[in-house]
Design a protein around this motif. Sequence first.
Motif, mmCIF file in Angstrom:
data_model
loop_
_atom_site.group_PDB
_atom_site.id
_atom_site.type_symbol
_atom_site.label_atom_id
_atom_site.label_comp_id
_atom_site.label_asym_id
_atom_site.label_seq_id
_atom_site.Cartn_x
_atom_site.Cartn_y
_atom_site.Cartn_z
ATOM 1 N N ILE A 180 29.300 5.943 -24.474
ATOM 2 C CA ILE A 180 28.749 6.174 -25.809
ATOM 3 C C ILE A 180 28.219 7.604 -25.888
ATOM 4 O O ILE A 180 28.177 8.216 -26.966
ATOM 5 C CB ILE A 180 27.622 5.169 -26.127
ATOM 6 N N GLY A 181 27.845 8.152 -24.740
ATOM 7 C CA GLY A 181 27.277 9.489 -24.672
ATOM 8 C C GLY A 181 28.095 10.554 -25.380
ATOM 9 O O GLY A 181 27.557 11.321 -26.190
ATOM 10 N N PRO A 182 29.421 10.649 -25.115
ATOM 11 C CA PRO A 182 30.203 11.690 -25.785
ATOM 12 C C PRO A 182 30.136 11.622 -27.309
ATOM 13 O O PRO A 182 30.173 12.663 -27.972
ATOM 14 C CB PRO A 182 31.629 11.429 -25.275
ATOM 15 N N LEU A 183 30.031 10.428 -27.866
ATOM 16 C CA LEU A 183 29.906 10.312 -29.322
ATOM 17 C C LEU A 183 28.607 10.943 -29.804
ATOM 18 O O LEU A 183 28.574 11.619 -30.840
ATOM 19 C CB LEU A 183 29.964 8.840 -29.747
ATOM 20 N N LEU A 184 27.540 10.721 -29.038
ATOM 21 C CA LEU A 184 26.243 11.293 -29.392
ATOM 22 C C LEU A 184 26.236 12.803 -29.202
ATOM 23 O O LEU A 184 25.779 13.553 -30.072
ATOM 24 C CB LEU A 184 25.154 10.648 -28.542
ATOM 25 N N TRP A 185 26.756 13.255 -28.060
ATOM 26 C CA TRP A 185 26.714 14.687 -27.746
ATOM 27 C C TRP A 185 27.560 15.508 -28.715
ATOM 28 O O TRP A 185 27.186 16.623 -29.066
ATOM 29 C CB TRP A 185 27.169 14.908 -26.308
ATOM 30 N N THR A 186 28.680 14.944 -29.148
ATOM 31 C CA THR A 186 29.518 15.701 -30.075
ATOM 32 C C THR A 186 28.879 15.806 -31.456
ATOM 33 O O THR A 186 29.192 16.714 -32.224
ATOM 34 C CB THR A 186 30.926 15.074 -30.177
ATOM 35 N N PRO A 219 19.955 5.398 -23.880
ATOM 36 C CA PRO A 219 19.636 6.457 -24.856
ATOM 37 C C PRO A 219 18.750 7.546 -24.278
ATOM 38 O O PRO A 219 18.911 8.727 -24.616
ATOM 39 C CB PRO A 219 18.926 5.687 -25.981
ATOM 40 N N VAL A 220 17.825 7.164 -23.400
ATOM 41 C CA VAL A 220 16.937 8.160 -22.776
ATOM 42 C C VAL A 220 17.753 9.132 -21.928
ATOM 43 O O VAL A 220 17.573 10.354 -22.000
ATOM 44 C CB VAL A 220 15.863 7.467 -21.922
ATOM 45 N N ALA A 221 18.677 8.598 -21.125
ATOM 46 C CA ALA A 221 19.510 9.442 -20.272
ATOM 47 C C ALA A 221 20.395 10.360 -21.107
ATOM 48 O O ALA A 221 20.556 11.553 -20.789
ATOM 49 C CB ALA A 221 20.372 8.567 -19.352
ATOM 50 N N MET A 222 20.958 9.838 -22.174
ATOM 51 C CA MET A 222 21.842 10.635 -23.023
ATOM 52 C C MET A 222 21.085 11.747 -23.733
ATOM 53 O O MET A 222 21.564 12.885 -23.828
ATOM 54 C CB MET A 222 22.523 9.726 -24.049
ATOM 55 N N LEU A 223 19.900 11.439 -24.236
ATOM 56 C CA LEU A 223 19.104 12.458 -24.921
ATOM 57 C C LEU A 223 18.593 13.510 -23.941
ATOM 58 O O LEU A 223 18.483 14.690 -24.284
ATOM 59 C CB LEU A 223 17.944 11.794 -25.670
ATOM 60 N N THR A 241 21.412 15.803 -23.464
ATOM 61 C CA THR A 241 21.523 16.645 -24.657
ATOM 62 C C THR A 241 20.562 17.815 -24.582
ATOM 63 O O THR A 241 20.934 18.975 -24.830
ATOM 64 C CB THR A 241 21.215 15.822 -25.927
ATOM 65 N N SER A 242 19.322 17.534 -24.224
ATOM 66 C CA SER A 242 18.300 18.568 -24.136
ATOM 67 C C SER A 242 18.644 19.589 -23.061
ATOM 68 O O SER A 242 18.500 20.807 -23.276
ATOM 69 C CB SER A 242 16.943 17.919 -23.854
ATOM 70 N N TRP A 243 19.102 19.127 -21.897
ATOM 71 C CA TRP A 243 19.427 20.046 -20.806
ATOM 72 C C TRP A 243 20.590 20.961 -21.191
ATOM 73 O O TRP A 243 20.548 22.173 -20.942
ATOM 74 C CB TRP A 243 19.768 19.264 -19.546
ATOM 75 N N GLU A 263 29.055 10.973 -15.849
ATOM 76 C CA GLU A 263 28.743 10.735 -14.439
ATOM 77 C C GLU A 263 27.241 10.556 -14.215
ATOM 78 O O GLU A 263 26.798 9.597 -13.560
ATOM 79 C CB GLU A 263 29.250 11.892 -13.578
ATOM 80 N N LEU A 264 26.456 11.454 -14.761
ATOM 81 C CA LEU A 264 25.013 11.395 -14.531
ATOM 82 C C LEU A 264 24.374 10.202 -15.236
ATOM 83 O O LEU A 264 23.426 9.606 -14.709
ATOM 84 C CB LEU A 264 24.372 12.704 -15.000
ATOM 85 N N THR A 265 24.888 9.847 -16.396
ATOM 86 C CA THR A 265 24.371 8.663 -17.082
ATOM 87 C C THR A 265 24.676 7.402 -16.286
ATOM 88 O O THR A 265 23.831 6.500 -16.173
ATOM 89 C CB THR A 265 24.965 8.553 -18.495
ATOM 90 N N GLU A 266 25.869 7.334 -15.717
ATOM 91 C CA GLU A 266 26.223 6.164 -14.906
ATOM 92 C C GLU A 266 25.289 6.016 -13.711
ATOM 93 O O GLU A 266 24.803 4.912 -13.425
ATOM 94 C CB GLU A 266 27.679 6.285 -14.442
ATOM 95 N N SER A 267 25.024 7.105 -13.009
ATOM 96 C CA SER A 267 24.120 7.029 -11.853
ATOM 97 C C SER A 267 22.707 6.664 -12.280
ATOM 98 O O SER A 267 22.028 5.869 -11.613
ATOM 99 C CB SER A 267 24.108 8.374 -11.112
#
Length: 239
Positions: free
Chosen positions: A145-151, A195-199, A202-204, A222-226
Amino acid sequence: MKGLIVAIQFLTRLPTPRIAVSDAEFAGSMRWFPAVGLIVGAILAGGAWVGAWIDPWVGALAALLLWIGMTGALHLDGLGDIADASGAAHKDRARMIAVMSDPHVGSFGVVAIALQIAAKLVLLHGAVAEQLWWAIALIPFAARIGPLLWTRMLPPLHAGLAARFAHVIRPVHLAIWAGVLLIACWFAPSLVAAPVAMLAWTSWLRRRIGGISGDGHGAGIELTESTLLLAALIVARMA
């Protein structure tokens, strides 16, 4: 359904029918990324469950090999490129993008990939030992879901893959997958950390890199999965 097949072809090495697609159809396949995660997760959980009949470490190794094999190390490559680019980010934007585009992997990238593989193996062992099958199955879905948010939240870094995905994701697509994620949290409560990991990613990216690229998407997955594997273990120990 065509979009799902295109997304499977792009994100995995799983066999699919070969179909011709336009640039617009390829970009639109991003809406199906989380669905591909569900397929990947189901296979991972199955492999981990079978391997666990021998030993939790065998289950963890089976899941890790399937994870890397199915994705063709696509996201690990992105992680390595982002690590190398981050090391050059203190110079100038042109140098950073040049490093990210370089097909060779530098020392930062090698270390990042090695640490990520080691982290996933150890975390998967813990998840298998705790029999967290739902978490293992659903984490690849949540991470994609992350790529949808990041884009939606970050500008394209350059005229590459991320630029092709820009503007194809609408709020309704995020809302749909957020609803599915909410349902998934019933089976794996630790997914509330997604959502916390994805945001955080985004910030980084905004501060360190300045935008999103195909490598940024891969590294973020990768990092969200870990992170979600770690969250699953923490929740299991607290229960």
